[in-house]
Scaffold this active site. Structure first.
Site, PDB file in Angstrom:
ATOM      1  N   GLU A  11       0.809  -1.216   0.000  1.00  0.00           N
ATOM      2  CA  GLU A  11       0.000   0.000   0.000  1.00  0.00           C
ATOM      3  C   GLU A  11       0.847   1.272   0.000  1.00  0.00           C
ATOM      4  OE1 GLU A  11      -3.992  -1.746   2.164  1.00  0.00           O
ATOM      5  OE2 GLU A  11      -2.365  -1.054   3.425  1.00  0.00           O
ATOM      6  N   ASP A 195     -11.579  -6.996  -3.141  1.00  0.00           N
ATOM      7  CA  ASP A 195     -12.491  -8.150  -3.079  1.00  0.00           C
ATOM      8  C   ASP A 195     -13.849  -7.607  -2.662  1.00  0.00           C
ATOM      9  OD1 ASP A 195     -10.674  -8.122  -0.365  1.00  0.00           O
ATOM     10  OD2 ASP A 195     -12.787  -8.387   0.052  1.00  0.00           O
TER      11      ASP A 195
HETATM   12  N1  ADE Z   1      -9.184  -5.505   3.324  1.00  0.00           N
HETATM   13  C1  ADE Z   1      -9.328  -5.949   2.067  1.00  0.00           C
HETATM   14  N2  ADE Z   1     -10.382  -6.787   1.972  1.00  0.00           N
HETATM   15  C2  ADE Z   1     -10.907  -6.880   3.214  1.00  0.00           C
HETATM   16  C3  ADE Z   1     -11.990  -7.614   3.765  1.00  0.00           C
HETATM   17  N3  ADE Z   1     -12.726  -8.408   3.008  1.00  0.00           N
HETATM   18  N4  ADE Z   1     -12.240  -7.476   5.091  1.00  0.00           N
HETATM   19  C4  ADE Z   1     -11.466  -6.666   5.857  1.00  0.00           C
HETATM   20  N5  ADE Z   1     -10.428  -5.970   5.385  1.00  0.00           N
HETATM   21  C5  ADE Z   1     -10.148  -6.064   4.073  1.00  0.00           C
END
Ligand code: ADE
Length: 227
Positions: A11, A195
């Site tokens: 990041e 995601d």
């Molecule tokens: N960071 C990236 N994806 C995530 C998720 N599904 N839950 C928590 N933090 C995240």
């Protein structure tokens, strides 16, 4: 001074590689990197994962003169229109894993604290402007829900959407927001979607996280010339 914080190497490494006149300030558990990005004096740091690391790192940033804080990274999309690669600019942040409801507090509310922490209007405006320049993605302004949990189920997504009206789920933003609010320091969280926090989230996260982290970085870079 402007501070730019992420949780993981992916990041912040793209920003760190372009930091000029870099000076490292090392403390127990965290190293801050001071220098200039596109001519702007900045502090850049990797805080580590989760709310405790985020709060600790934000405190070090403020003690070292951070007067504005941008958090950049990836998140699980909760807003139904979000797809991998899209961007969320925070309106405000909540801690979705705080539960003091047996004592009569709303879900997410820390006793004697605000139920959510509002991002700075000017940082939001500049982030939205810069985000419009990232091609072929959707940009959503919305609530960032933070907790010490990786969300990977449809029930988890629905809980955050229905109970908190969250746009995305991540693990640090609200902790940084809480620390900044105590000092009156403006902040904004910029997250690209790695995601959609459902049952494929673990696979999607591993596949897309390093790729989409670039989008959030592009927004931060775009903000520098506008601040
Ligand atoms: N960071 C990236 N994806 C995530 C998720 N599904 N839950 C928590 N933090 C995240």
């Amino acid at each position: 001074m402007l501070a730019i914080m992420g949780a993981m190497n992916e990041e912040i490494e793209l920003l760190l590689s372009e930091l000029k006149g870099r000076e490292d300030l090392t403390y127990p558990g965290v190293t801050l990197h001071r220098g200039r990005l596109d001519g702007v004096p900045v502090l850049v740091t990797k805080g580590g994962i989760g709310k405790v690391n985020a709060a600790m790192t934000a405190t070090y940033l403020l003690v070292n003169g951070a007067s504005r804080v941008i958090f950049t990274g990836v998140a699980g999309g909760v807003h139904p229109e979000l797809r991998v690669g899209d961007i969320v600019v925070s309106t405000d942040c909540v801690q979705h894993d705080v539960d003091v409801t047996p004592l009569g507090y709303e879900p997410g509310t820390v006793p004697d604290e605000s139920p959510s922490w509002a991002a700075d209007p000017e940082l939001r405006r500049v982030a939205m402007e810069a985000a419009q320049e990232v091609e072929n993605i959707r940009v959503v302004e919305g609530r960032v829900a933070s907790g010490d949990q990786f969300i990977a189920s449809q029930e988890g997504v629905l809980r955050l959407w229905k109970n908190f009206g969250a746009a995305c789920a991540e693990m640090e933003g609200a902790a940084v927001a809480q620390v900044c609010a105590k000092s009156g320091v403006p902040f904004v969280v910029i997250r690209s979607v790695s995601d959609t926090a459902d049952h494929d989230a673990n696979v999607d996260y591993r596949t897309f996280m390093p790729l989409v982290a670039r989008h959030a970085k592009q927004v931060v870079r775009g903000m520098l010339s506008r601040l």
